[in-house]
Motif scaffolding. Structure first.
Motif: not given
Length: 236
Positions: A131-135, A137, A167-168
């Motif tokens: 997924a293209n989110n923190l999890d 990555w 997370g940014n």
């Protein structure tokens, strides 16, 4: 003619009677010339028989020669026919072999293409989608770290990321000593450019702001400096 001349003498009567009794034999004997024996007659007739036998032998010899030539020709014709049949059979076998070889090559090529597609499909299917989110990555970074032998856990990465950047991936520090020195900390784990350059992991983008590249480089630096990112609990 006198009576004495018309009358047969006793000797003549006996001669005629003998001829009558002898029959054919007497006639046969009468054919033998006077003063000749049967052997002499046969000897005189022998050249005629020999001549006939020579002509017959010559005729038979010619016929035998013709038959021999005929047999030789027939043998050659038969051998030529067999050779032609063998050549034709060999050509047919070679043609079939060529077709079979070509077919086998085509089947092998098709099989290889199918196998290649299958492997490619499996590779695509086996490759995880993040997924293209923190999890996503963090999980992608952990797979790369595992492959490269870089220690670290999900919790260790997640904890430090929240502290450093919330997370940014575009976060930048413009006020600390690094910023004053002209090399501000950037990204999820606030890495300065020289550190990123030194600990960048091949296979990830050479971009300090790229979330995965930033995480993996920071974890690689932490492993070298602290043993693992899990051992980091403050500024590092």
């Amino acid at each position: 003619m006198s009576a004495s001349s018309t009358r047969m003498t006793k000797a003549r009567k006996v001669s005629i009677a003998g001829i009558a009794a002898a029959g054919t034999a007497a006639i046969t004997l009468s054919l033998i010339p006077n003063g000749s024996t049967a052997d002499e007659a046969a000897a005189k007739a022998a050249p005629v028989a020999w001549e006939v036998d020579a002509k017959t032998a010559k005729t038979l010899s010619a016929e035998s020669h013709i038959a021999s030539q005929k047999t030789a020709i027939e043998t050659k014709v038969e051998a030529a026919a067999k050779a032609a049949a063998k050549a034709e059979a060999d050509t047919a076998v070679k043609a079939k072999l060529a077709v079979a070889t070509k077919k086998a090559a085509a089947e092998t090529a098709v099989k290889k293409r199918v196998e290649a597609k299958t492997v490619a499909s499996r590779s695509v299917a086996a490759k995880p989608v993040y997924a293209n989110n923190l999890d996503g990555w963090i999980r992608e970074s952990l797979d790369i770290m595992k492959k490269e032998g870089i220690p670290g856990s999900y919790n260790g990465l997640h904890r430090n990321i929240l502290r450093e950047s919330s997370g940014n991936p575009r976060a930048i520090n413009n006020w600390d000593i690094n910023a004053i020195n002209g090399v501000p900390s950037k990204g999820l784990l606030q890495v300065i450019q020289p550190t990123f350059n030194a600990y960048h992991v091949a296979g990830t983008p050479f971009d300090l702001y790229h979330p995965v590249a930033n995480i993996v480089a920071a974890a690689n630096y932490a492993a070298d400096r602290y043993g693992s990112i899990d051992n980091v609990f403050g500024a590092y």
